[in-house]
Design an enzyme around this catalytic site. Structure first.
Site, PDB file in Angstrom:
ATOM      1  N   ASN A 118       0.728  -1.225  -0.161  1.00  0.00           N
ATOM      2  CA  ASN A 118      -0.129   0.035  -0.023  1.00  0.00           C
ATOM      3  C   ASN A 118       0.774   1.197   0.022  1.00  0.00           C
ATOM      4  O   ASN A 118       0.692   2.141   0.965  1.00  0.00           O
ATOM      5  CB  ASN A 118      -1.006  -0.009   1.089  1.00  0.00           C
ATOM      6  CG  ASN A 118      -0.505  -0.125   2.620  1.00  0.00           C
ATOM      7  OD1 ASN A 118       0.963  -0.465   2.678  1.00  0.00           O
ATOM      8  ND2 ASN A 118      -1.129   0.368   3.645  1.00  0.00           N
ATOM      9  N   ASP A 125       3.461  -5.573  12.028  1.00  0.00           N
ATOM     10  CA  ASP A 125       2.603  -4.548  10.998  1.00  0.00           C
ATOM     11  C   ASP A 125       3.105  -3.280  11.231  1.00  0.00           C
ATOM     12  O   ASP A 125       2.410  -2.377  11.587  1.00  0.00           O
ATOM     13  CB  ASP A 125       1.241  -4.871  11.511  1.00  0.00           C
ATOM     14  CG  ASP A 125       0.354  -4.107  10.589  1.00  0.00           C
ATOM     15  OD1 ASP A 125       0.859  -3.449   9.506  1.00  0.00           O
ATOM     16  OD2 ASP A 125      -0.813  -4.128  11.119  1.00  0.00           O
ATOM     17  N   HIS A 164       4.238   6.737  10.991  1.00  0.00           N
ATOM     18  CA  HIS A 164       3.452   7.814  10.635  1.00  0.00           C
ATOM     19  C   HIS A 164       4.193   9.205  10.978  1.00  0.00           C
ATOM     20  O   HIS A 164       4.918   8.722  12.046  1.00  0.00           O
ATOM     21  CB  HIS A 164       2.146   7.830  11.123  1.00  0.00           C
ATOM     22  CG  HIS A 164       1.452   6.757  10.758  1.00  0.00           C
ATOM     23  ND1 HIS A 164       0.737   6.760   9.202  1.00  0.00           N
ATOM     24  CD2 HIS A 164       0.587   5.647  11.122  1.00  0.00           C
ATOM     25  CE1 HIS A 164       0.040   5.851   8.909  1.00  0.00           C
ATOM     26  NE2 HIS A 164      -0.114   5.188  10.003  1.00  0.00           N
TER      27      HIS A 164
HETATM   28 ZN   LIG Z   1      -3.796  -4.798   7.804  1.00  0.00          ZN
HETATM   29 ZN   LIG Z   2      -0.347  -3.850   7.685  1.00  0.00          ZN
END
Ligand SMILES: [Zn+2]
Ligand SMILES: [Zn+2]
Lengths: 317, 445
Positions: B98, B312, B316
């Protein structure tokens, strides 16, 4: 025997969650003295003269803003109303930027209404000024809770042991959250009633009786507190229609008859007549809805006085 | 160049080793593992005296990180992310697609690999998007991305949007025996939620994400994996229901594996109230769940239902977190806190032993993604992590190699840390505190 503190512990009023019983009693007792000011011919005291209070509203609310403004004027504060549309926040100025810019004016207090739960906590951590939460998202609306408690105490002489039914959209109501915290702290027997789709999880852990049967909630109640249904909730699919809502949960004269004969009817306003409450009930003899408006000014005067005008705070300023 | 790691506890479940061993590294390979390798057998080697308080394990692999490049280089780059990885003990990371543009074609995959080669730190294994733009409509060019170096496919950040797309992705990637990694969240149930739907969110007035939003999607994916014979890997599972579903799916023969993050097994939603109320460093997706969910995650780690610990890692910028809770970005960084949280919260807490921890952090990610590594045996690439289980660590966000500081663990005292990370026989990270205290030093023979 009621225990009463001599001052508030913090510089802010962010929620009922942070207050202990003695602080709550202090605010309610102070509000009684403030209500006396309102009965004089000159409804003004010099308590906050020379101090600035900013009403910082990120969400429109004429009722709450006006009530705070009257309270500030009666205490002789310099007031500044700032309304900020959320669209200008989207343009990039953050909540913290806005508040820090306003701090240049050196306000004693900022009264803040914001659509995000916890926004006032963020400001309280960042700003020197005292922050009064005038409603943050679906979290708390502490001065509304305090004025409701004040109104009940005024009419009933006490709160402990009373059965109080709160009916309506519990999930999205900050008034509800402040009230359950406040009324359970003061020893009331609180019953919460609404459609299961508008009921937050964990009510039992808050010491509240939860029911979807309105007759059970109002049965033998000393006070019935209606919550506003936001009309857009219908589009959210929380319930099928306003008509059906009124049939199942609306406060009708028949339902009021299940409560104690001297029960009072409350509503934080603005009301949707014929949706959550029938006009006969709203305008009936048991209604204290207009008293709530009057008492709102006294309670807000008390809060502002205790945060910005109290002797000890003055010495510290 | 030769390197002889002497006298440490070697934990290598893939070879069935848990004991004091010497490990000889020759160039980029492991050449010998033995109870004692005499100096004369390792002529010309640098000898590193480790001692039994340090643990030599196969290089750790984090199969779920967000490196943010291309497109969000102010949050993280491949270089800063891999620097954080090696400091956290990870010799390899698999990065989610992403980015901007999304890694949904071979040119983006090649760009990421080029940046990784330039940084020359942790090994980087890109994960390609399942659908073009991860928008849930058309399958992306899976074969082409595989050819360019992708090791799995995921629309992470979002779920694989529809059951039909998931079915086709499992069938198509199944042709190459590659897993589909799914961020399991039914968006119609999650709505605009920002925290676990339960008592705490209700009282704080935060919109809730119900556990059922995860559970129904995990069940969907397992049904489809079973039907297609494809391999689904459930990313960051967080609920008791998801653990139950995976356990049941495995027992009836579905090809399902799953991972859990250190923050989900360490914290619960109660944390939203204290010590700091509405701390945006506690906003992640999936959200911190309830205590019973957390207990179920620990049980799943213990009984083997959960295959992998992955971070994960979601860096940010501070500006994305210093805002109202419901406006803050989801996610926290994890690469530099994972090992300490695992050793402290799982091993010292008595949930699992060191062998099982190595399975979760190295053996299983290597097996699931079919990567080299996960073992310390002659002939293997010398990707090695040295753990210091008794090292007293104070988490310091200010000292992170990551560009980002968004962690709820800043200032936490934890027992257990990383002493060193080797990739292909090369030291890419060495903890100064340990080199002094535990004698991690190189000497000429
Ligand atoms: Zn996710
Ligand atoms: Zn993720």
């Amino acid at each position: 025997m009621s225990e009463t503190a001599s001052r508030l512990r913090g510089k802010d009023l962010l929620g009922i969650a942070d207050l202990d019983v003695s602080e709550i009693n202090l605010i309610l007792d102070t509000a009684e003295a403030m209500k006396e000011v309102a009965s004089r011919s000159i409804k003004k005291v010099p308590t906050l003269r020379g101090k600035t209070v900013i009403n910082l509203f990120f969400e429109p609310s004429t009722r709450t803003r006006t009530s705070f403004e009257i309270a500030e004027k009666r205490l002789s504060a310099d007031t500044l109303n700032i309304a900020i549309a959320m669209s200008s926040v989207v343009k990039g100025e953050t909540l913290i930027d806005t508040a820090l810019n306003l701090e240049a004016i050196a306000p004693a207090i900022m009264v803040v209404r914001h659509a995000s739960s916890g926004a006032c906590h963020l400001l309280a951590r960042t700003c020197r000024a005292g922050i009064v939460n005038a409603g943050d998202g679906t979290h708390e609306h502490p001065t509304q809770g305090l004025l409701d408690a004040f109104t009940i105490r005024e009419r009933k002489g006490r709160i402990a042991g009373l059965k109080i039914a709160i009916v309506g959209d519990l999930l999205h109501s900050r008034v509800f959250r402040s009230n359950i915290l406040l009324l359970t702290k003061l020893g009331a027997d609180v019953w919460a009633c609404g459609p299961p789709t508008l009921m937050p999880p964990g009510l039992d852990r808050l010491g509240v009786h939860a029911t979807t049967r309105v007759d059970e909630a109002v049965d033998g109640a000393d006070a019935i507190m209606m919550l506003r249904i936001q009309l857009e909730r219908m589009q959210g699919g929380f319930f099928p229609s306003l008509r059906e809502y009124f049939t199942v949960f609306g406060m009708t004269p028949e339902r009021v008859r299940l409560a104690k004969p001297d029960a009072i009817i409350m509503h934080p306003g603005p009301m949707n007549r014929g949706v959550e409450i029938a006009s006969e009930v709203a305008d009936g003899p048991a209604s204290v809805i207009l008293d709530q408006v009057t008492n709102g000014v006294a309670v807000r005067m008390a809060v502002l006085y205790l945060l910005a005008g109290g002797g000890e705070n003055e010495a510290a300023a | 160049m030769k390197l002889l790691l002497k006298g440490a506890r070697v934990v290598d479940p893939a070879s069935g080793i848990d004991g004091i061993r010497d490990v000889l590294v020759d160039g980029d390979r492991i050449s010998r593992v033995d109870t004692s390798i005499p100096a004369e057998a390792a002529a010309g080697a640098h000898i590193v005296e480790l001692g039994p308080s340090l643990v030599v394990v196969p290089g750790l692999i984090d199969m779920h990180v967000h490196l943010r490049e291309p497109g969000y280089e102010h949050k993280e780059t491949v270089a800063s992310g891999t620097a954080a990885a090696v400091a956290g003990g990870f010799a390899a990371v698999a990065c989610m697609p992403n980015t901007n543009p999304v890694n949904d074609n071979a040119s983006v995959t090649r760009f990421i690999l080029k940046q990784a080669a330039a940084a020359n730190l942790a090994r980087v294994y890109p994960i390609g998007a399942v659908s073009n733009g991860s928008n849930g409509e058309h399958l992306a060019e899976i074969a082409d991305m595989r050819e360019a170096g992708c090791v799995a496919f995921s629309d992470d950040g979002r779920p694989v949007a529809t059951a039909a797309l998931m079915r086709r992705a499992l069938e198509y990637a199944g042709m190459f025996d590659m897993p589909i990694i799914d961020h399991c969240e039914d968006r119609s149930l999650a709505g605009e939620g920002v925290a676990h739907e339960g008592f705490h969110a209700a009282q704080l007035g935060l919109r809730g994400i119900p556990a059922a939003a995860e559970d129904v999607m995990v069940e969907r994916d397992i049904v489809l994996a079973h039907a297609t014979g494809g391999h689904v890997h459930i990313a960051h599972l967080s609920t008791a229901g998801a653990v139950r579903a995976v356990r049941a799916g495995k027992s009836r023969g579905a090809r399902v594996t799953c991972e859990v993050t250190p923050h989900h097994f360490t914290l619960s939603d109660e944390r939203l109230r204290a010590p700091l109320i509405y701390d945006t460093n506690l906003k992640m997706n999936p959200p911190l769940r309830g205590d019973t969910d957390r207990d179920a995650l620990l049980a799943g780690i213990r009984d083997g239902s959960i295959d992998v610990v992955a971070t994960d890692h979601a860096p940010h910028h501070a500006d994305d977190k210093r805002v109202e809770f419901d406006r803050a970005s989801f996610g926290i960084v994890g690469l530099e806190t994972a090992v300490s949280l695992c050793i402290d919260g799982l091993v010292h807490a008595g949930v699992i032993g060191m062998g099982r921890l190595v399975e979760l952090l190295s053996v299983n990610p290597a097996r699931i993604l079919k990567l080299p590594g996960g073992r310390i045996a002659p002939g293997d690439t010398a990707d090695i992590t040295i753990l210091a289980p008794d090292l007293q660590v104070i988490v310091s966000a200010a000292a992170f190699r990551s560009k980002a500081r968004n962690t709820p663990f800043d200032g936490w005292p934890l027992r257990g840390g990383v002493a060193a990370t080797f990739i292909g026989g090369r030291v890419v990270f060495a903890n100064a505190a340990v080199s002094q205290a535990a004698g991690l030093e190189r000497r000429e023979v």
